[in-house]
Design a protein around this motif. Structure first.
Motif, mmCIF file in Angstrom:
data_model
loop_
_atom_site.group_PDB
_atom_site.id
_atom_site.type_symbol
_atom_site.label_atom_id
_atom_site.label_comp_id
_atom_site.label_asym_id
_atom_site.label_seq_id
_atom_site.Cartn_x
_atom_site.Cartn_y
_atom_site.Cartn_z
ATOM 1 N N CYS A 223 20.927 6.472 -3.609
ATOM 2 C CA CYS A 223 21.479 7.750 -4.462
ATOM 3 C C CYS A 223 22.828 7.920 -4.582
ATOM 4 N N GLN A 224 23.330 8.797 -5.737
ATOM 5 C CA GLN A 224 24.874 8.831 -5.564
ATOM 6 C C GLN A 224 24.731 10.510 -6.001
ATOM 7 N N SER A 225 23.755 11.175 -5.755
ATOM 8 C CA SER A 225 23.657 12.746 -5.995
ATOM 9 C C SER A 225 24.135 13.192 -4.795
ATOM 10 N N ASN A 226 25.075 14.376 -5.088
ATOM 11 C CA ASN A 226 25.601 15.065 -3.888
ATOM 12 C C ASN A 226 24.635 16.455 -3.318
ATOM 13 N N ASN A 227 23.179 16.110 -3.978
ATOM 14 C CA ASN A 227 22.346 17.301 -3.476
ATOM 15 C C ASN A 227 20.967 16.544 -2.745
ATOM 16 N N GLN A 228 21.291 15.474 -1.859
ATOM 17 C CA GLN A 228 20.311 15.100 -1.213
ATOM 18 C C GLN A 228 19.849 15.517 0.093
ATOM 19 N N ALA A 229 18.805 15.989 0.150
ATOM 20 C CA ALA A 229 18.193 16.948 1.336
ATOM 21 C C ALA A 229 17.609 15.807 2.280
ATOM 22 N N VAL A 230 18.098 15.806 3.668
ATOM 23 C CA VAL A 230 17.500 14.916 4.625
ATOM 24 C C VAL A 230 16.780 15.995 5.442
ATOM 25 N N ILE A 231 15.487 15.639 5.771
ATOM 26 C CA ILE A 231 14.696 16.493 6.710
ATOM 27 C C ILE A 231 14.499 15.754 7.944
ATOM 28 N N VAL A 232 15.046 16.278 9.123
ATOM 29 C CA VAL A 232 14.476 15.825 10.378
ATOM 30 C C VAL A 232 13.474 16.560 11.044
ATOM 31 N N VAL A 233 12.301 16.019 11.233
ATOM 32 C CA VAL A 233 11.134 16.921 12.015
ATOM 33 C C VAL A 233 11.282 16.392 13.601
ATOM 34 N N ARG A 234 11.412 17.076 14.286
ATOM 35 C CA ARG A 234 11.312 16.896 15.836
ATOM 36 C C ARG A 234 9.856 16.882 16.276
ATOM 37 N N GLN A 235 9.149 15.866 16.724
ATOM 38 C CA GLN A 235 7.864 15.538 16.748
ATOM 39 C C GLN A 235 7.476 15.619 18.433
ATOM 40 N N LEU A 236 6.862 16.729 19.006
ATOM 41 C CA LEU A 236 6.563 16.810 20.242
ATOM 42 C C LEU A 236 5.239 15.728 20.639
ATOM 43 N N LYS A 237 4.423 15.295 19.686
ATOM 44 C CA LYS A 237 3.577 14.576 19.601
ATOM 45 C C LYS A 237 3.574 13.481 18.801
ATOM 46 N N PRO A 238 2.937 12.392 18.810
ATOM 47 C CA PRO A 238 3.074 11.401 17.494
ATOM 48 C C PRO A 238 2.125 11.951 16.398
ATOM 49 N N MET A 239 2.954 11.596 15.128
ATOM 50 C CA MET A 239 2.065 12.231 14.129
ATOM 51 C C MET A 239 1.172 11.457 13.567
ATOM 52 N N ASN A 240 -0.200 12.011 13.296
ATOM 53 C CA ASN A 240 -1.260 11.278 12.833
ATOM 54 C C ASN A 240 -1.049 10.791 11.308
#
Length: 466
Positions: A223-240
């Protein structure tokens, strides 16, 4: 012999109402009045205002009160833009005119310098006012490109998505945040809807949001857009599998790039096309690559202006050998190296040293070397320090400052020292050390990295007087 312990005395509380006149703001931007011969602190009160308050805490040396109403309003008061101001603890000064915010911050730095110099008996060294230069500013809104968002649940298991309330660990439910860049500012309702659908809600610790100029996957530009949203999800348990599918659906719908943080590593969702790295661009077209867990300057405009001012103030020439302490990812080093004979960058964390080295390589910068060292210890014996004679040094420490580093800079008698600070108290302390060792303040300026808040960033140029 038996020992007796008294129970801690709880501060007195009262519902008493008072009318007082606010005299000034304290270092945290809290209004201060006088009552019963001691200060009374009133969050939200501004100098010259006559306010009605309710006493909420009394101690022997001060009182705290809650602002109830304003009888006489300051000319510097403005209407806060954010609908959550006063509840959310993220901003402190939205009710204060922007120019007055800057005056408050400048005075805060001046006062701290004065206290520090007096404590070190250097008052004769500060007979003149600090040589303030023009403030580095950006847009006062939509400037923040990284933030950590809290996740809590009420007694009915409904999600609360937002930031901490003032003076508490409880979250304020946020609908939008006008200091965040787009599209991050309006992401809260989307996250709330998504979290409500998850099958294992309690597994989320927090969510971090980051804006990246470019996102690359497997070394191929994605991507070359300057509006890229990165989401970091802190998981305390494995995600199902069900919850993975929900995150994938939202990511695809809204153009997010999602990373799952299990406390050991951060990995993309299973169906993402390999790993990806993030970057931001400097004004000279250099790219700084970083990972989501790395420290970066959160205000892109101020960061670029700050780097450009550093180059001008240090007056870097093609024969200069420059030392860049607390160099991080190479944010300053890359720009310095393009104008100097050579740059030595030093950082305490080996992982950051490796990334800075890689950033220099990617940007074709071959006159910059990076080293790992504890800059809060004695480093004069290190080869990179004793084998080079530096003309100039730039340091950009964390809030703890650089007390040991400036002592050793002074021992090397480096002619020009540029100190970039994110904490005015430790800056004042370290400045007093430099002054006592034969340096003088040549220039100083604010950098309004965190508009609407009490936080102060400062740049100071010192020159050796010998």
């Amino acid at each position: 012999m038996a020992k007796y312990f008294k129970a801690a005395v709880k501060p007195k509380r009262s519902n008493q109402r008072l009318t007082v006149t606010v005299d000034k703001l304290d270092m945290n931007g809290v209004g201060v009045a006088r009552w019963q011969n001691k200060p009374i602190f009133i969050a939200g009160g501004l100098p010259t205002e006559v306010v009605e308050v309710k006493v909420v805490e009394q101690k022997s040396k001060y009182t705290r009160a809650k602002l109830i109403s304003i009888t006489k309003q300051s000319e510097s008061r403005v209407d806060p833009l954010c609908q959550h101001f006063g509840l959310c603890g993220g901003c402190d000064l939205q009710m204060l005119d922007l120019e007055e915010q800057l005056k408050f911050k400048q005075q805060k730095v001046t006062d701290l310098f004065s206290r520090s110099f007096s404590a070190q008996k250097l008052t004769d060294k500060m007979t003149a006012e600090l040589p303030w230069e023009k403030t580095i500013k950006s847009s006062p809104w939509h400037y923040r490109r990284k933030a950590r968002i809290g996740v809590q649940f009420d007694k009915n298991s409904h999600a609360i998505i937002g930031f901490r309330q003032k003076s508490t660990n409880q979250l304020a439910s946020i609908k939008e945040c006008p200091v965040l860049v787009e599209p991050l500012n309006a992401i809260f309702p989307l996250l709330k809807k998504l979290v409500a659908l998850l099958t294992v809600k309690s597994a989320i610790g927090h969510i971090e949001v980051i804006q990246s100029d470019v996102i690359e996957t497997n070394a191929q530009e994605r991507c070359q857009s300057n509006n890229q949203a990165v989401i970091v999800v802190r998981q305390l348990k494995p995600m199902n599998e069900t919850d993975i599918g929900l995150w994938q659906a939202y990511a695809q719908r809204h153009g997010w790039h999602v990373l799952i943080d299990d406390g050991k590593e951060q990995l993309p969702l299973p169906k993402e096309a390999g790993s990806f790295i993030l970057s931001y661009e400097l004004s000279d077209a250099s790219k700084v690559y970083f990972s989501s867990s790395d420290f970066i300057q959160i205000n892109h405009q101020v960061n670029n202006a700050m780097i450009n001012q550093a180059l001008v103030w240090l007056n870097i020439s093609a024969t200069d050998k420059v030392l860049d302490l607390f160099c991080g990812l190479g944010n300053f080093s890359l720009a310095l190296a393009k104008h100097a004979e050579g740059v030595i960058g030093v950082e305490g964390v080996q992982g950051m040293v490796d990334k800075a080295t890689q950033n220099a390589l990617i940007n074709g910068v071959d006159n910059c070397q990076f080293y790992q060292a504890d800059l809060n210890s004695d480093w004069l014996f290190e080869s990179w320090a004793k084998d080079h004679k530096f003309d100039k040094v730039l340091l950009d420490p964390a809030r703890a400052g650089a007390e040991q580093a400036v002592l050793q800079i002074a021992a090397l008698e480096i002619p020009s020292v540029l100190y970039v600070s994110c904490d005015p108290a430790t800056l004042a302390r370290d400045s007093a050390i430099l002054i006592s060792q034969g340096y003088k303040v040549e220039k100083i300026s604010l950098m309004d990295m965190f508009s609407q808040t009490k936080h102060v960033e400062t740049m100071v140029l010192f020159t050796h007087t010998n």
